[in-house]
Scaffold this motif. Structure first.
Motif, PDB file in Angstrom:
ATOM      1  N   SER A 120     -34.171  44.668 -33.526  1.00 41.59           N
ATOM      2  CA  SER A 120     -35.517  44.155 -33.070  1.00 41.59           C
ATOM      3  C   SER A 120     -36.267  44.106 -34.146  1.00 41.59           C
ATOM      4  O   SER A 120     -37.043  43.318 -34.310  1.00 41.59           O
ATOM      5  CB  SER A 120     -36.007  45.253 -32.056  1.00 41.59           C
ATOM      6  OG  SER A 120     -37.285  44.803 -31.636  1.00 41.59           O
ATOM      7  N   GLY A 137     -26.387  42.086 -34.400  1.00 37.45           N
ATOM      8  CA  GLY A 137     -26.281  41.530 -33.012  1.00 37.45           C
ATOM      9  C   GLY A 137     -24.898  41.913 -32.429  1.00 37.45           C
ATOM     10  O   GLY A 137     -24.742  42.162 -31.248  1.00 37.45           O
ATOM     11  N   GLN A 179     -28.781  39.669 -39.297  1.00 38.72           N
ATOM     12  CA  GLN A 179     -29.157  39.975 -37.897  1.00 38.72           C
ATOM     13  C   GLN A 179     -28.171  39.575 -37.123  1.00 38.72           C
ATOM     14  O   GLN A 179     -27.785  40.265 -35.961  1.00 38.72           O
ATOM     15  CB  GLN A 179     -30.269  39.018 -37.700  1.00 38.72           C
ATOM     16  CG  GLN A 179     -30.962  38.833 -36.520  1.00 38.72           C
ATOM     17  CD  GLN A 179     -31.585  40.144 -35.910  1.00 38.72           C
ATOM     18  OE1 GLN A 179     -31.285  41.307 -36.646  1.00 38.72           O
ATOM     19  NE2 GLN A 179     -32.466  40.353 -35.163  1.00 38.72           N
TER      20      GLN A 179
END
Ligand code: HEM
Length: 148
Positions: free
Chosen positions: A10, A59, A55
């Motif tokens: 996040s 993920g 990222q």
């Protein structure tokens, strides 16, 4: 573990979005202002790509911890909009964005002159940023701000 990964994933989105907005502004001003392709351009474009790859890796790990990912019953996952989004749509859209970023970075690196370097970044990073923002918007989670 899930909470830590979700918090990290996040938070890293802010770095990704900020770097891509910056890279895009620099590419567009470079393109229309016929500016040289500077060391600052090269660094921002490289760090933006690295942030997106990081990222994506977070993920991919989060994917196996999230209660909103249902791989054991794809039929049921497809029938539920939230489960379908996190099991399929988010991953596909984000991986597509990362492919656009990687192709754009490579094209910019190979381009012979500054104009074409800026153009490759403006086009590919611009499209990727659009896909990323659309994907977050579609998730119902805030583009900026915490959902936790
Ligand atoms: C540039 C790439 C990506 C960006 C910008 C991004 C962004 C986000 C954002 C903003 C959230 C919501 C976080 C929150 O609720 O606070 C999220 C959640 C999530 N993302 Fe990504 N993501 C990316 C790539 C990926 C990839 C490639 C995967 C999987 C293969 C993935 C899997 C997930 C999962 C499983 C969740 C958590 C769902 C949940 O349990 O609530 N993400 N992502």
């Amino acid at each position: 573990m899930y909470k830590i990964l979700l918090g990290l994933h996040s938070g890293v989105r802010y770095i990704v979005i900020i770097l891509f907005v910056l890279a895009l502004i620099m590419a567009i001003t470079g393109l229309f202002g016929r500016k040289p392709y500077s060391e600052a351009n090269r660094k921002v474009n490289l760090f933006a790509m690295i942030s997106a790859h990081t990222q994506m890796l977070i993920g991919l790990i989060l994917y196996f911890f999230s209660p909103k990912v249902l791989l054991s019953d794809m039929g049921a996952a497809m029938k539920d909009t939230v489960l379908r989004y996190w099991t399929v749509e988010h991953m596909v859209m984000m991986i597509f964005a990362v492919i656009l970023i990687t192709v754009g970075h490579s094209r910019s690196k190979k381009a012979a002159d500054a104009f074409n370097k800026h153009r490759a970044i403006a086009l590919f990073y611009g499209l990727a940023l659009l896909v990323i923002l659309l994907a977050i918007y579609q998730s119902g989670r805030p583009i900026f701000g915490s959902s936790m």
